[in-house]
Motif scaffolding. Structure first.
Motif, PDB file in Angstrom:
ATOM      1  N   GLN A 164      13.900 -18.839  72.753  1.00  0.00           N
ATOM      2  CA  GLN A 164      12.966 -19.752  73.418  1.00  0.00           C
ATOM      3  C   GLN A 164      13.605 -20.243  74.717  1.00  0.00           C
ATOM      4  O   GLN A 164      14.725 -20.768  74.705  1.00  0.00           O
ATOM      5  N   PHE A 193      -1.647 -27.236  79.700  1.00  0.00           N
ATOM      6  CA  PHE A 193      -1.098 -27.184  78.343  1.00  0.00           C
ATOM      7  C   PHE A 193      -1.169 -28.530  77.634  1.00  0.00           C
ATOM      8  O   PHE A 193      -0.638 -28.692  76.551  1.00  0.00           O
ATOM      9  N   ARG A 208       4.440 -25.257  74.265  1.00  0.00           N
ATOM     10  CA  ARG A 208       3.603 -24.056  74.225  1.00  0.00           C
ATOM     11  C   ARG A 208       3.693 -23.267  75.519  1.00  0.00           C
ATOM     12  O   ARG A 208       3.336 -22.103  75.577  1.00  0.00           O
ATOM     13  N   ALA A 209       4.141 -23.929  76.567  1.00  0.00           N
ATOM     14  CA  ALA A 209       4.150 -23.269  77.872  1.00  0.00           C
ATOM     15  C   ALA A 209       5.449 -22.523  78.147  1.00  0.00           C
ATOM     16  O   ALA A 209       5.587 -21.853  79.151  1.00  0.00           O
ATOM     17  N   ASN A 256       8.435 -19.737  77.855  1.00  0.00           N
ATOM     18  CA  ASN A 256       8.494 -18.308  77.525  1.00  0.00           C
ATOM     19  C   ASN A 256       9.303 -18.109  76.256  1.00  0.00           C
ATOM     20  O   ASN A 256      10.213 -18.885  75.952  1.00  0.00           O
ATOM     21  N   LYS A 286       6.549 -13.621  75.458  1.00  0.00           N
ATOM     22  CA  LYS A 286       5.360 -14.468  75.576  1.00  0.00           C
ATOM     23  C   LYS A 286       5.342 -15.078  76.971  1.00  0.00           C
ATOM     24  O   LYS A 286       6.316 -15.743  77.367  1.00  0.00           O
ATOM     25  N   ASN A 291       2.777 -16.953  80.209  1.00  0.00           N
ATOM     26  CA  ASN A 291       1.541 -17.677  80.486  1.00  0.00           C
ATOM     27  C   ASN A 291       0.734 -16.845  81.475  1.00  0.00           C
ATOM     28  O   ASN A 291       1.279 -16.283  82.429  1.00  0.00           O
ATOM     29  N   ASN A 292      -0.542 -16.797  81.255  1.00  0.00           N
ATOM     30  CA  ASN A 292      -1.371 -15.916  82.059  1.00  0.00           C
ATOM     31  C   ASN A 292      -2.717 -16.573  82.321  1.00  0.00           C
ATOM     32  O   ASN A 292      -3.214 -17.327  81.477  1.00  0.00           O
ATOM     33  N   ASP A 316      -3.703 -18.916  79.282  1.00  0.00           N
ATOM     34  CA  ASP A 316      -3.374 -18.739  77.874  1.00  0.00           C
ATOM     35  C   ASP A 316      -2.039 -18.015  77.740  1.00  0.00           C
ATOM     36  O   ASP A 316      -1.448 -17.609  78.734  1.00  0.00           O
ATOM     37  N   ARG A 317      -1.589 -17.906  76.498  1.00  0.00           N
ATOM     38  CA  ARG A 317      -0.315 -17.246  76.236  1.00  0.00           C
ATOM     39  C   ARG A 317      -0.600 -15.795  75.868  1.00  0.00           C
ATOM     40  O   ARG A 317      -1.430 -15.514  75.011  1.00  0.00           O
ATOM     41  N   SER A 318       0.067 -14.884  76.549  1.00  0.00           N
ATOM     42  CA  SER A 318      -0.132 -13.476  76.235  1.00  0.00           C
ATOM     43  C   SER A 318       1.219 -12.843  76.012  1.00  0.00           C
ATOM     44  O   SER A 318       2.248 -13.399  76.371  1.00  0.00           O
ATOM     45  N   ASN A 319       1.193 -11.640  75.456  1.00  0.00           N
ATOM     46  CA  ASN A 319       2.447 -10.940  75.192  1.00  0.00           C
ATOM     47  C   ASN A 319       2.599  -9.716  76.084  1.00  0.00           C
ATOM     48  O   ASN A 319       1.679  -8.905  76.181  1.00  0.00           O
TER      49      ASN A 319
END
Ligand code: NDP
Ligand code: BG6
Length: 513
Positions: A376, A389, A395-396, A398, A413, A415-416, A426-429
């Motif tokens: 994290q 957020f 949550r923001a 990486n 992970k 943010n996008n 939102d959070r993307s992978n």
């Protein structure tokens, strides 16, 4: 110009190299490798060692001349061994192909010798049989000790006195557990070294043979984007997670003497931690890598009781099925305090990692089976988008996840912006999913490790000073837990484990991934 490839780097071969290689290939042609699986009647031999040897044979990785001997006290003929072994071999490498012919060829090279573990005479009989198969060639011998640790020294003594190679190398693979604490581990090392030199001892930690654990160094040291971030400056915490969705089924007798801290944390998770946190080694040479790992272990603080939570699973009924408690295992004492779950916070007191919590969590009978490294990262300073957020800024951040198993993957992970006219995030992978990217099946860890032992590659095996350093971290804690008879927190079979693990994580501002 001939090219050789070393560590992925191609270079021209000199005339001298050419002569060396020619000599090497002649000597390889004239040499044999005899692999003796000591404890061949046991679970590990059937489940892992013979299937791994077959996979290596199937892939043409074993030398031209090789013989495999099973050795144990149980009475068995060669045919019976072959019959038992054949039941665990699979055509996993190419499922469409019928590999039964290859299996037959492989099994014809497997033999069995029944003997006691402390009988030099029985090992001398084995030696005689090995010599018949070696047929006067240069003989190299590998002994795999797939037996309980209390008989390691007996076997090593007898094998080295009566069945070691007269003209080639003799190596011994030793399975964990390597002792129960610093003293017993040191005694084991001393015992082994009465008959072997360190270079002959291959201490297996099969997690080091897992594809994604091996890839850790590649990820770090061959990608510019990761290494500069790999420190306290950017990393908030690191989580090393091992969980199994089944209990000690059938291994309660062994397990009760060790517990999850010795079974998983002190070796598998700590080895991953050392690889994760080490400085750049001088080269990919085994000694250079192991030197760096030892430095990490020596820079760590021994575990403190207040940074550890232990648990034990209790019975749970779900959908009409009763899942047993650890204490329901007939081989486990009714009043056992052995932990089947543990969570711990560890710290590395060096310039790179000062203050960064490394959180470990390992447990049996949990809700899922997985092994993961989760990294994290810190918050983005002055994040322009923090409003998106709300209050949950965590949550923001990486997060890099290395999923060792199952379904191997590495994903980041990020943010996008959600596509559209508004400004919503939102959070993307960013996802490297192995099954989608690589069609070839991933070899079992035991295949890689057996091959390395045959080839004399020690990078993925544990050196004795690494082992000492690892035990030095855990021994005081283990003693305290046992002396104070600390009761584990009970958690239901199939759950996420004791809540204490969450309090421990939150003490360091961490939320388990
Ligand atoms: P087993 O308990 O099945 O033992 C292997 C063989 O050793 C047995 O078939 C038996 O052969 C002999 N043996 C067992 N107990 C004794 C004893 N008290 N005295 C003398 N001989 C004995 O072990 P595993 O195959 O499960 O494991 C082998 C080693 O690998 C152990 O050190 C274990 O801790 C380690 N290990 C096992 C794993 C697994 O998944 N099974 C995973 C990681 C490590 P016989 O009676 O025919 O002589
Ligand atoms: C072994 C432990 O070392 O590793 C077992 O003794 C555990 O308790 C096993 O189940 C897990 O290995 P893997 O490769 O199945 O994750």
């Amino acid at each position: 110009i001939d090219l050789k490839v070393e560590n992925g780097v191609a270079s021209a071969i000199s005339a001298e190299d050419n002569r060396d290689l020619a000599a090497l290939s002649t000597s390889k042609k004239d040499s044999t490798v005899s692999i003796t699986v000591v404890g061949a009647s046991g679970d590990l031999a059937k489940k892992k060692i013979f299937p791994a040897l077959f996979a290596l044979y199937y892939e043409d990785c074993l030398p031209e001349h090789f013989t495999i001997f099973g050795y144990a006290r149980s009475k068995m003929t060669d045919a019976e061994l072959r019959n038992t072994v054949s039941r665990t071999l699979t055509c996993r490498i190419d499922k469409r192909e019928n590999c039964s012919e290859k299996m037959d060829q492989f099994l014809r090279r497997c033999f069995y010798h029944s003997g006691q573990y402390d009988s030099e005479e029985n090992f001398a009989e084995l030696d005689k049989k090995l010599k018949e198969h070696e047929a006067g060639r240069l003989s190299n011998r590998l002994f795999y000790l797939s037996i309980p640790p209390n008989i390691f020294i007996d076997v090593v003594k007898c094998a080295s006195k009566s069945a070691s190679s007269a003209n080639g190398w003799t190596r011994v693979i030793v399975e964990k557990p390597f002792g129960r604490d610093s003293e017993s581990s040191a005694a084991l090392t001393r015992g082994l070294k009465e008959y072997l030199v360190e270079d002959q001892i291959f201490r297996i930690d099969h997690y080091l043979g897992k594809e994604l654990v091996e890839n850790l160094s590649v990820l770090r040291f061959s990608n510019l984007v990761f290494e500069p971030l790999w420190s306290r400056q950017y990393i908030r915490n690191v989580q090393l997670i091992f969980s199994e969705d089944f209990g000690t089924e059938g291994r309660g007798g062994y397990f009760d003497n060790y517990g999850i801290i010795r079974d998983i944390m002190q070796n598998h998770l700590l080895q991953i931690l050392a690889l994760f946190a080490m400085e750049t080694p001088v080269s990919l040479d085994a000694e250079d890598i192991r030197n760096e790992k030892v430095k990490v272990l020596r820079s760590m603080r021994p575990l403190q009781l207040e940074n550890v939570v232990i648990g034990q699973y209790k019975s749970h009924t779900k959908g009409g099925t009763i899942y047993p408690a650890y204490l329901d295992d007939k081989t486990v004492p009714k009043d056992s305090l052995t932990p089947t779950f543990a969570a711990a916070a560890l710290f590395i007191d060096n310039a790179r990692w000062d203050g960064v919590p490394f959180l470990m969590k390992a447990g049996k009978a949990l809700h899922t089976r997985r092994a993961e490294i989760r990294v994290q990262f810190r918050h983005v300073p002055g994040n322009l988008y923090k409003r998106s957020f709300g209050t949950d800024l965590d949550r923001a951040t990486n997060e890099l996840v290395i999923r060792v198993q199952p379904d191997e993957a590495i994903y980041l992970k990020i943010n996008n912006k959600i596509p559209g006219l508004g400004m919503r995030l939102d959070r993307s992978n960013l996802n490297l999913h192995y099954a989608a990217r690589y069609s070839k099946e991933i070899p079992d860890a035991y295949e890689r490790l057996l091959l390395d032992a045959i080839e004399g590659e020690r990078r993925l095996f544990i050196r004795s000073d690494e082992l000492d350093a690892a035990w030095a971290l855990f021994t005081p804690l283990l003693k305290e837990l046992e002396e104070k008879k600390i009761a584990p927190e009970l958690y239901p079979y199939g759950s996420r484990g004791p809540v204490g693990a969450h309090y421990l994580a939150s003490k360091y501002g961490v939320r388990w991934g």
